[in-house]
Design a protein around this motif. Structure first.
Motif, PDB file in Angstrom:
ATOM      1  N   LYS A 347       0.889  -1.326  -0.113  1.00 28.45           N
ATOM      2  CA  LYS A 347       0.060  -0.059   0.014  1.00 28.45           C
ATOM      3  C   LYS A 347       1.059   1.198  -0.111  1.00 28.45           C
ATOM      4  O   LYS A 347       2.043   1.185   0.647  1.00 28.45           O
ATOM      5  CB  LYS A 347      -0.974  -0.192   1.271  1.00 28.45           C
ATOM      6  N   ASP A 348       0.538   2.175  -0.706  1.00 28.35           N
ATOM      7  CA  ASP A 348       1.262   3.548  -1.066  1.00 28.35           C
ATOM      8  C   ASP A 348       1.624   4.196   0.357  1.00 28.35           C
ATOM      9  O   ASP A 348       2.622   4.790   0.430  1.00 28.35           O
ATOM     10  CB  ASP A 348       0.538   4.206  -1.924  1.00 28.35           C
ATOM     11  N   PHE A 349       0.657   4.286   1.114  1.00 31.35           N
ATOM     12  CA  PHE A 349       0.613   5.190   2.419  1.00 31.35           C
ATOM     13  C   PHE A 349       1.226   4.301   3.545  1.00 31.35           C
ATOM     14  O   PHE A 349       1.258   4.831   4.530  1.00 31.35           O
ATOM     15  CB  PHE A 349      -0.587   5.712   2.883  1.00 31.35           C
ATOM     16  N   ILE A 350       1.678   2.991   3.316  1.00 34.42           N
ATOM     17  CA  ILE A 350       2.455   2.367   4.469  1.00 34.42           C
ATOM     18  C   ILE A 350       3.661   2.215   4.494  1.00 34.42           C
ATOM     19  O   ILE A 350       4.569   1.751   3.342  1.00 34.42           O
ATOM     20  CB  ILE A 350       1.780   0.855   4.476  1.00 34.42           C
ATOM     21  N   GLN A 351       4.520   2.348   5.468  1.00 35.16           N
ATOM     22  CA  GLN A 351       5.983   2.065   5.657  1.00 35.16           C
ATOM     23  C   GLN A 351       6.043   1.183   6.628  1.00 35.16           C
ATOM     24  O   GLN A 351       5.989   1.480   7.821  1.00 35.16           O
ATOM     25  CB  GLN A 351       6.558   3.415   5.987  1.00 35.16           C
ATOM     26  N   VAL A 352       6.401  -0.156   6.522  1.00 35.37           N
ATOM     27  CA  VAL A 352       6.612  -1.120   7.464  1.00 35.37           C
ATOM     28  C   VAL A 352       8.131  -0.904   7.916  1.00 35.37           C
ATOM     29  O   VAL A 352       8.860  -0.964   7.223  1.00 35.37           O
ATOM     30  CB  VAL A 352       6.449  -2.510   6.848  1.00 35.37           C
ATOM     31  N   SER A 353       8.015  -1.011   9.270  1.00 38.14           N
ATOM     32  CA  SER A 353       9.451  -0.980   9.956  1.00 38.14           C
ATOM     33  C   SER A 353       9.718  -2.406  10.750  1.00 38.14           C
ATOM     34  O   SER A 353      10.837  -2.680  10.941  1.00 38.14           O
ATOM     35  CB  SER A 353       9.379   0.140  11.225  1.00 38.14           C
ATOM     36  N   ASP A 354       8.756  -3.259  10.943  1.00 37.67           N
ATOM     37  CA  ASP A 354       9.156  -4.687  11.474  1.00 37.67           C
ATOM     38  C   ASP A 354       8.045  -5.611  11.328  1.00 37.67           C
ATOM     39  O   ASP A 354       6.798  -5.287  11.119  1.00 37.67           O
ATOM     40  CB  ASP A 354       9.373  -4.203  12.958  1.00 37.67           C
ATOM     41  N   ILE A 355       8.419  -6.809  11.182  1.00 40.71           N
ATOM     42  CA  ILE A 355       7.386  -7.905  11.166  1.00 40.71           C
ATOM     43  C   ILE A 355       7.609  -8.868  11.969  1.00 40.71           C
ATOM     44  O   ILE A 355       8.863  -9.287  12.196  1.00 40.71           O
ATOM     45  CB  ILE A 355       7.305  -8.216   9.698  1.00 40.71           C
ATOM     46  N   ILE A 356       6.855  -9.531  13.126  1.00 42.80           N
ATOM     47  CA  ILE A 356       7.139 -10.106  13.882  1.00 42.80           C
ATOM     48  C   ILE A 356       6.367 -11.480  13.794  1.00 42.80           C
ATOM     49  O   ILE A 356       5.139 -11.303  13.951  1.00 42.80           O
ATOM     50  CB  ILE A 356       6.723  -9.701  15.385  1.00 42.80           C
ATOM     51  N   THR A 357       6.882 -12.712  13.465  1.00 46.05           N
ATOM     52  CA  THR A 357       5.967 -13.742  13.158  1.00 46.05           C
ATOM     53  C   THR A 357       5.587 -14.559  14.292  1.00 46.05           C
ATOM     54  O   THR A 357       6.553 -14.744  15.446  1.00 46.05           O
ATOM     55  CB  THR A 357       6.887 -14.802  12.235  1.00 46.05           C
ATOM     56  N   LEU A 358       4.282 -14.880  14.438  1.00 47.06           N
ATOM     57  CA  LEU A 358       3.734 -15.428  15.758  1.00 47.06           C
ATOM     58  C   LEU A 358       3.468 -16.926  15.539  1.00 47.06           C
ATOM     59  O   LEU A 358       3.184 -17.531  16.531  1.00 47.06           O
ATOM     60  CB  LEU A 358       2.409 -14.812  16.040  1.00 47.06           C
ATOM     61  N   ASP A 359       4.047 -17.518  14.282  1.00 48.10           N
ATOM     62  CA  ASP A 359       4.011 -18.927  14.344  1.00 48.10           C
ATOM     63  C   ASP A 359       2.510 -19.463  14.389  1.00 48.10           C
ATOM     64  O   ASP A 359       2.459 -20.675  14.932  1.00 48.10           O
ATOM     65  CB  ASP A 359       4.972 -19.567  15.498  1.00 48.10           C
ATOM     66  N   ASN A 360       1.450 -18.777  14.214  1.00 48.29           N
ATOM     67  CA  ASN A 360       0.191 -19.238  14.137  1.00 48.29           C
ATOM     68  C   ASN A 360      -0.567 -18.800  12.919  1.00 48.29           C
ATOM     69  O   ASN A 360      -1.865 -18.787  13.069  1.00 48.29           O
ATOM     70  CB  ASN A 360      -0.519 -18.954  15.417  1.00 48.29           C
ATOM     71  N   GLY A 361      -0.061 -18.557  11.827  1.00 48.66           N
ATOM     72  CA  GLY A 361      -0.416 -18.041  10.709  1.00 48.66           C
ATOM     73  C   GLY A 361      -0.792 -16.514  10.646  1.00 48.66           C
ATOM     74  O   GLY A 361      -1.286 -15.811   9.686  1.00 48.66           O
ATOM     75  N   TYR A 362      -0.485 -15.868  11.600  1.00 51.08           N
ATOM     76  CA  TYR A 362      -0.334 -14.499  11.937  1.00 51.08           C
ATOM     77  C   TYR A 362       0.943 -13.734  12.228  1.00 51.08           C
ATOM     78  O   TYR A 362       1.826 -14.467  12.636  1.00 51.08           O
ATOM     79  CB  TYR A 362      -1.591 -13.967  12.964  1.00 51.08           C
ATOM     80  N   ASN A 363       0.982 -12.722  11.762  1.00 52.19           N
ATOM     81  CA  ASN A 363       2.233 -11.711  12.014  1.00 52.19           C
ATOM     82  C   ASN A 363       1.788 -10.441  12.730  1.00 52.19           C
ATOM     83  O   ASN A 363       0.552  -9.850  12.378  1.00 52.19           O
ATOM     84  CB  ASN A 363       3.140 -11.412  10.824  1.00 52.19           C
ATOM     85  N   LEU A 364       2.739  -9.867  13.601  1.00 54.48           N
ATOM     86  CA  LEU A 364       2.350  -8.483  13.832  1.00 54.48           C
ATOM     87  C   LEU A 364       3.357  -7.449  13.009  1.00 54.48           C
ATOM     88  O   LEU A 364       4.360  -7.629  13.173  1.00 54.48           O
ATOM     89  CB  LEU A 364       2.827  -8.517  15.659  1.00 54.48           C
ATOM     90  N   ILE A 365       2.624  -6.779  12.690  1.00 53.24           N
ATOM     91  CA  ILE A 365       3.222  -5.623  11.607  1.00 53.24           C
ATOM     92  C   ILE A 365       3.296  -4.397  12.454  1.00 53.24           C
ATOM     93  O   ILE A 365       2.424  -3.678  12.961  1.00 53.24           O
ATOM     94  CB  ILE A 365       2.476  -5.466  10.498  1.00 53.24           C
ATOM     95  N   GLU A 366       4.608  -3.840  12.555  1.00 52.50           N
ATOM     96  CA  GLU A 366       4.626  -2.385  13.039  1.00 52.50           C
ATOM     97  C   GLU A 366       5.010  -1.393  11.660  1.00 52.50           C
ATOM     98  O   GLU A 366       5.923  -1.831  10.950  1.00 52.50           O
ATOM     99  CB  GLU A 366       6.271  -2.427  13.863  1.00 52.50           C
ATOM    100  N   PHE A 367       4.132  -0.361  11.718  1.00 50.23           N
ATOM    101  CA  PHE A 367       4.320   0.279  10.481  1.00 50.23           C
ATOM    102  C   PHE A 367       3.986   1.895  10.864  1.00 50.23           C
ATOM    103  O   PHE A 367       3.244   2.277  11.861  1.00 50.23           O
ATOM    104  CB  PHE A 367       3.465  -0.042   9.488  1.00 50.23           C
ATOM    105  N   LEU A 368       4.259   2.730   9.895  1.00 50.18           N
ATOM    106  CA  LEU A 368       3.938   4.194   9.932  1.00 50.18           C
ATOM    107  C   LEU A 368       3.248   4.430   8.820  1.00 50.18           C
ATOM    108  O   LEU A 368       3.278   3.991   7.813  1.00 50.18           O
ATOM    109  CB  LEU A 368       5.122   5.134   9.875  1.00 50.18           C
ATOM    110  N   SER A 369       2.082   5.235   8.904  1.00 51.35           N
ATOM    111  CA  SER A 369       1.332   5.647   7.886  1.00 51.35           C
ATOM    112  C   SER A 369       1.674   7.107   7.555  1.00 51.35           C
ATOM    113  O   SER A 369       1.937   7.753   8.188  1.00 51.35           O
ATOM    114  CB  SER A 369      -0.315   5.567   8.184  1.00 51.35           C
TER     115      SER A 369
END
Length: 386
Positions: A347-369
């Protein structure tokens, strides 16, 4: 979350079809940054118990272990007398785990309850509204000591300009050898500076040109051309530089452009540094924190170390100032399914700074808009020209 630390999160759950419940979890260490054992001693509540963590971390140990209590070296911070008092040959690991966790909860609850009573009786604030110690210190200051219309709020380019003048302290490394050495400890250095010196207050005025020509005592933050002396064994004025391994803070020789606080500039001028002011922001000035520091320091000086108010006054004195330099661009966090990550980060307005894998099919995304970045410069209301 902030700076990689979990400050709080809320668990929402249905009670009825129309009503929702919520439990908020917080990290108590961010409010009282000390070990539970030390806090229990300071607040004179039920003591934290002891537990053999090194023993339970052994992969060969079963939770159902019953037998002789683990050796003393399996425990942390326990003396021989205490160990002898709890020694038993019928030690039950599962029961001790439960007792240990229960006692931690009881001790922490008693500490926080007592802490809240002390804060409310002194400053009429409830700690439940403040998840961290700096936020509590800021709340106490705003509600009890701050005069109206003194501290301006500024965002956008003004924030980043002024933020550029804030750097860490100097550190030097020396060969660790000496004879007839003296050791010095500074008593309440941050509170001393807050108590003694004027701070920038409203209104903020924008200017362009060398304001020092007409106003040599201008107080504020200036963009300057900086020229250092040709030779210095230990250069003093610091700046940030971008390197292959990230941003580094250095004290260079030479010429560069940077944002500098006026009082810092005046001090370095006496040491041979030269500054040409290009533009900047001026402020009025005022001794903002004198009453806040005076009361807390008086509490600290007149309270025995065994009294919890001694610890509280010390923590509050050292936790306020940094609050004024907080970055307003906080990251956002979102749980994203593994298969949706690619679409999200594109997405154009998203700047992802970190991705934390949770090993359950989901990820915790840290981002700036990009939508979060304010460009409001409404405070820059005046201009100054040579």
């Amino acid at each position: 979350m902030r700076d990689g630390k979990m400050i709080q999160f809320a668990l929402h759950f249905p009670i009825t079809n129309k009503k929702e419940g919520k439990i908020i979890f917080r990290d108590s260490y961010l409010l009282l940054p000390s070990s539970l054992r030390k806090l229990a001693n300071s607040f004179s509540v039920d003591a934290k118990s002891y537990f053999p963590f090194k023993f339970i971390n052994d992969s060969n140990i079963s939770l159902n272990y019953i037998g002789i209590i683990p050796n003393i070296d399996m425990f942390d911070n326990i003396d021989r007398d205490t160990y002898n008092n709890i020694f038993t040959t019928n030690w039950n690991l599962k029961n001790e785990c439960i007792k240990y966790c229960q006692q931690d909860c009881i001790t922490l609850h008693q500490i926080l309850t007592y802490f809240n009573q002390l804060i409310f009786s002194k400053w009429r604030l409830n700690i439940s509204k403040y998840p961290t110690l700096p936020s509590l210190a800021f709340g106490i200051f705003r509600c009890n000591y701050l005069e109206e219309n003194t501290i301006p709020r500024y965002t956008g380019s003004m924030f980043y300009d002024i933020k550029g003048s804030f750097l860490g302290g100097h550190t030097d490394t020396y060969i660790p050898y000496g004879e007839n050495l003296n050791h010095y400890d500074v008593n309440s250095l941050y509170p001393h500076v807050m108590h003694k010196y004027d701070m920038p207050i409203a209104p903020i005025r924008w200017f362009e040109g060398n304001i020092l020509i007409d106003n040599p005592k201008a107080f504020g933050f200036f963009l300057c051309k900086i020229v250092t002396p040709d030779k210095l064994d230990r250069p003093l004025l610091m700046t940030r530089v971008k390197t292959d391994s990230g941003i580094r803070t250095v004290a260079p020789l030479g010429t560069w452009f940077d944002w500098v606080f006026s009082e810092e500039m005046h001090t370095y001028s006496t040491l041979g540094y030269k500054f040409k002011v290009i533009k900047g922001y001026t402020f009025n000035k005022m001794n903002l924190f004198k009453d806040y520091v005076n009361q807390l320091y008086e509490i600290k000086q007149n309270t025995p170390k065994s009294d919890p108010m001694y610890l509280i006054s010390k923590l509050l004195m050292n936790s306020l100032f940094g609050r004024f330099g907080m970055n307003f661009d906080l990251p956002n966090y979102k749980f994203i399914k593994e298969e949706d990550i690619k679409d999200f980060i594109q997405k154009d307005f998203i700047q992802v700074s970190d991705i934390i894998t949770l090993d359950n099919g989901y990820n915790l995304i840290e981002f700036l808009s990009n939508k979060d970045k304010s460009l409001d410069d409404s405070n820059t209301i005046y201009k100054y020209f040579n």
